[in-house]
Design an enzyme around this catalytic site. Structure first.
Site, PDB file in Angstrom:
ATOM      1  CE  LYS A   1      -4.928  22.649 -29.847  1.00  0.00           C
ATOM      2  NZ  LYS A   1      -5.789  23.776 -29.447  1.00  0.00           N
ATOM      3  CG  ASN A   2      -4.794  26.089 -32.262  1.00  0.00           C
ATOM      4  OD1 ASN A   2      -5.554  25.277 -31.740  1.00  0.00           O
ATOM      5  ND2 ASN A   2      -3.871  26.726 -31.573  1.00  0.00           N
TER       6      ASN A   2
ATOM      7  NE  ARG B   1     -11.216  30.952 -26.011  1.00  0.00           N
ATOM      8  CZ  ARG B   1     -11.966  32.043 -26.098  1.00  0.00           C
ATOM      9  NH1 ARG B   1     -12.910  32.234 -25.223  1.00  0.00           N
ATOM     10  NH2 ARG B   1     -11.769  32.894 -27.068  1.00  0.00           N
TER      11      ARG B   1
ATOM     12  CB  CYS C   1      -9.597  27.409 -20.292  1.00  0.00           C
ATOM     13  SG  CYS C   1      -8.581  28.692 -20.966  1.00  0.00           S
TER      14      CYS C   1
ATOM     15  NE  ARG D   1      -8.487  31.019 -24.367  1.00  0.00           N
ATOM     16  CZ  ARG D   1      -8.193  29.868 -24.971  1.00  0.00           C
ATOM     17  NH1 ARG D   1      -7.971  28.801 -24.268  1.00  0.00           N
ATOM     18  NH2 ARG D   1      -8.181  29.818 -26.285  1.00  0.00           N
TER      19      ARG D   1
ATOM     20  CG  ASP E   1      -0.699  28.523 -28.573  1.00  0.00           C
ATOM     21  OD1 ASP E   1      -1.382  28.357 -29.598  1.00  0.00           O
ATOM     22  OD2 ASP E   1      -1.132  29.061 -27.541  1.00  0.00           O
TER      23      ASP E   1
ATOM     24  CB  ILE F   1      -1.390  36.339 -25.879  1.00  0.00           C
ATOM     25  CG1 ILE F   1      -0.314  36.740 -26.896  1.00  0.00           C
ATOM     26  CG2 ILE F   1      -2.690  35.931 -26.567  1.00  0.00           C
ATOM     27  CD1 ILE F   1      -0.698  37.876 -27.826  1.00  0.00           C
TER      28      ILE F   1
ATOM     29  NE  ARG G   1      -8.203  20.460 -24.781  1.00  0.00           N
ATOM     30  CZ  ARG G   1      -8.732  21.619 -24.397  1.00  0.00           C
ATOM     31  NH1 ARG G   1      -8.706  21.979 -23.134  1.00  0.00           N
ATOM     32  NH2 ARG G   1      -9.281  22.439 -25.277  1.00  0.00           N
TER      33      ARG G   1
HETATM   34  C1  EPZ Z   1      -6.408  30.821 -30.410  1.00  0.00           C
HETATM   35  O1  EPZ Z   1      -7.241  30.990 -29.275  1.00  0.00           O
HETATM   36  C2  EPZ Z   1      -5.733  29.472 -30.216  1.00  0.00           C
HETATM   37  N1  EPZ Z   1      -6.753  28.421 -30.152  1.00  0.00           N
HETATM   38  C3  EPZ Z   1      -4.931  29.479 -28.923  1.00  0.00           C
HETATM   39  O2  EPZ Z   1      -4.266  28.223 -28.809  1.00  0.00           O
HETATM   40  C4  EPZ Z   1      -3.879  30.592 -29.026  1.00  0.00           C
HETATM   41  O3  EPZ Z   1      -3.147  30.655 -27.824  1.00  0.00           O
HETATM   42  C5  EPZ Z   1      -4.585  31.929 -29.284  1.00  0.00           C
HETATM   43  O4  EPZ Z   1      -5.399  31.840 -30.469  1.00  0.00           O
HETATM   44  C6  EPZ Z   1      -3.593  33.075 -29.472  1.00  0.00           C
HETATM   45  O5  EPZ Z   1      -2.762  32.793 -30.555  1.00  0.00           O
HETATM   46  C7  EPZ Z   1      -7.353  28.040 -31.289  1.00  0.00           C
HETATM   47  O6  EPZ Z   1      -7.075  28.527 -32.370  1.00  0.00           O
HETATM   48  C8  EPZ Z   1      -8.391  26.952 -31.158  1.00  0.00           C
HETATM   49  P1  EPZ Z   1      -7.550  34.936 -29.196  1.00  0.00           P
HETATM   50  P2  EPZ Z   1      -8.327  32.203 -29.230  1.00  0.00           P
HETATM   51  O7  EPZ Z   1      -8.975  35.197 -29.497  1.00  0.00           O
HETATM   52  O8  EPZ Z   1      -8.868  32.411 -30.576  1.00  0.00           O
HETATM   53  C9  EPZ Z   1      -8.779  37.773 -25.646  1.00  0.00           C
HETATM   54  C10 EPZ Z   1      -3.592  26.222 -27.751  1.00  0.00           C
HETATM   55  O9  EPZ Z   1      -2.853  25.980 -26.788  1.00  0.00           O
HETATM   56  N2  EPZ Z   1     -10.145  37.702 -26.213  1.00  0.00           N
HETATM   57  O10 EPZ Z   1      -6.507  35.298 -30.210  1.00  0.00           O
HETATM   58  O11 EPZ Z   1      -9.238  31.903 -28.131  1.00  0.00           O
HETATM   59  C11 EPZ Z   1      -8.335  36.417 -25.105  1.00  0.00           C
HETATM   60  O12 EPZ Z   1      -8.813  36.235 -23.795  1.00  0.00           O
HETATM   61  C12 EPZ Z   1      -4.582  27.377 -27.683  1.00  0.00           C
HETATM   62  O13 EPZ Z   1      -3.584  25.579 -28.833  1.00  0.00           O
HETATM   63  C13 EPZ Z   1     -11.116  38.539 -25.694  1.00  0.00           C
HETATM   64  O14 EPZ Z   1     -10.876  39.307 -24.766  1.00  0.00           O
HETATM   65  O15 EPZ Z   1      -7.372  33.396 -28.828  1.00  0.00           O
HETATM   66  C14 EPZ Z   1      -6.840  36.529 -25.151  1.00  0.00           C
HETATM   67  O16 EPZ Z   1      -6.381  37.238 -24.023  1.00  0.00           O
HETATM   68  C15 EPZ Z   1      -4.524  28.090 -26.347  1.00  0.00           C
HETATM   69  N3  EPZ Z   1     -12.374  38.484 -26.218  1.00  0.00           N
HETATM   70  C16 EPZ Z   1      -6.596  37.372 -26.407  1.00  0.00           C
HETATM   71  O17 EPZ Z   1      -7.842  38.031 -26.689  1.00  0.00           O
HETATM   72  C17 EPZ Z   1     -12.686  37.650 -27.255  1.00  0.00           C
HETATM   73  O18 EPZ Z   1     -13.845  37.646 -27.712  1.00  0.00           O
HETATM   74  C18 EPZ Z   1      -6.223  36.558 -27.637  1.00  0.00           C
HETATM   75  O19 EPZ Z   1      -7.206  35.573 -27.772  1.00  0.00           O
HETATM   76  C19 EPZ Z   1     -11.678  36.816 -27.764  1.00  0.00           C
HETATM   77  C20 EPZ Z   1     -10.413  36.860 -27.243  1.00  0.00           C
END
Ligand code: EPZ
Length: 418
Positions: free
Chosen positions: A22-23, A92, A116, A121, A305, A327, A397
């Protein structure tokens, strides 16, 4: 709203076809907006997040044709337009359309995604990246309004943290920027590597996939392309946990061993035997699960995840496990629901201490987010008696036919439509 009725205690034994990730699929669907030529995506999982993302890009004018062999997206007649909050708040990952629309058309207006269950996030890193490439960004009435009337300019972009989504935003924007872009502190997740492979098949010139430093040539000349999404390592890890928690054996068909090394290490430390099978990775549990301490980290570390799923395993281990979530700030939402099944889990900030119990007892529970829902399914597979899980739309989802795949391995599981 559907429910899952699960009676635990059966040892699972069988093979599970692992779907496309999915990701990986979501950013590739967004990337289709960059090009006026068709992009065929194969191995997209049949999950509602993918349906939602395809619907979002079609609202911008992309033509989507889904057939048995794959999904063909033609974004020739796409216009920046805007998609309302109602559509965007459900997922998101919709933020991923911002970069392609801005990069291709010089302007974009995308609703800020809501928070969420697993945390605020924010999207500040996505916006910082686009500003570094020359865009002007404003937030008005819950919408991100981005402009780059003179086009994006290649730059040295240093990501504040290893963000998967912000790395994907940077890659897609840099493809259309004038001149070369260097992206530092980029995420190394296989899904980011797969997005690079997809963009390169579309005509982009990108080096450094899988490292923290990506080099994007810019001013891409797009071409028609076809790309096969990688298998879902999180789905694979989830079924590996199902094998372990029931003391069974499951072959994870099409799973990629090299994407699961940190996961398999923890599994083996908990007593699993793991080996490459004819069609994928075989995981077998043996008797009582051993406790394990692990910390979620950016790839190649243990994936956040799979934290909830492995906590379910630890909840019946022979001893105490310490799990650190680094994370997301609020990814223990599954703990109160797990405790309804008789688990003993103490939370202290980002650390969970899980004292393994000899057995769990079935009870009605509520899913809160995608991975928390599946963790409840895993605990229910090991619990004595029946567990009823409500709000399983969270599961849909990100998991394709979960109940059917588990039933085919012998699980006593029924999906009940209310
Ligand atoms: C991706 O989310 C995945 N989703 C998530 O999977 C996964 O948990 C996550 O990466 C970490 O591996 C998709 O790919 C669609 P991040 P993403 O940006 O890109 C903070 C699932 O269950 N952050 O790596 O949103 C954020 O809040 C989902 O399949 C900021 O602060 O994750 C988090 O604490 C859940 N500002 C950390 O960074 C930003 O602009 C990592 O988030 C972006 C992120």
């Amino acid at each position: 709203m559907d429910e899952l009725h699960i009676t635990g205690g059966t040892r699972l034994d069988g093979a599970v076809p692992i779907a496309g990730a999915k990701n990986a699929a979501l950013p590739q669907i967004a990337a289709a907006l960059l090009s006026p030529h068709p992009l065929e995506l194969t191995n997209l999982p049949k999950v509602s997040d993918v349906d939602n993302m395809l619907r979002i890009i079609s609202l911008y004018g992309a033509e989507v044709q889904r057939n048995a062999g794959g999904t063909v997206i033609n974004a020739q007649n796409v216009t920046p337009g805007e998609v309302d909050y109602e559509t965007v708040r459900k997922m998101r990952a919709s933020i991923l359309v911002l970069a392609p629309l801005l990069a291709r058309f010089g302007s974009a207006r995308v609703s800020l995604p809501g928070g969420c269950a697993i945390g605020a996030r924010p999207v500040d890193m996505h916006l910082k990246v686009l500003s570094a490439l020359g865009a002007t960004i404003a937030v008005e009435g819950g919408y991100i309004v981005a402009n780059a009337s003179d086009g994006l300019k290649g730059a040295r972009v240093v990501l504040p943290g290893p963000s998967v989504g912000a790395s994907e935003t940077a890659l897609m924007a840099a493809c259309c920027a004038t001149g070369e872009t260097e992206i530092l502190n980029a995420a190394r997740e296989p899904e980011v590597v797969d997005l690079v492979a997809c963009l390169v098949s579309m005509g982009a010139e990108i080096e450094g996939a899988g490292t923290h430093r990506l080099l994007v040539k810019g001013s891409t000349t797009w071409r028609a392309a076809s790309h096969h999404a990688i298998a879902d390592r999180v789905e694979a890890g989830t079924y590996a946990a199902a094998a372990m928690i029931t003391g069974g054996r499951i072959e994870l068909v099409n799973a990629r061993m090299e994407h699961l090394s940190s996961v398999l290490q923890v599994l083996e430390s908990m007593g699993a035997t793991v080996w490459p099978g004819d069609r994928g990775v075989v995981v077998e549990g043996h008797g009582r699960i051993k406790p394990a301490d692990f910390t979620t980290e950016p790839y190649p570390g243990f994936p956040t995840d799979l934290q909830a799923q492995f906590m379910a395993m630890a909840s019946i281990a022979e001893g105490a496990s310490v799990i650190r979530e680094t994370i997301f700030e609020n990814r223990f939402m599954h703990v109160p629901e797990l405790s309804r099944l008789g688990t003993n889990i103490a939370l202290n900030g980002s650390v969970a201490t899980v004292r393994g119990q000899p057995s769990l007892k079935g009870a009605p529970v509520m899913a809160t987010d995608l991975r928390a829902s599946v963790c409840l399914v895993l605990a229910a597979l090991a619990a004595q008696g029946e567990t009823i899980i409500k709000r399983v739309y969270h599961l849909d989802r990100g998991y394709e036919q979960l109940d059917r795949k588990l039933a085919q391995c012998g699980a006593n599981i029924r999906r009940v439509s209310l």
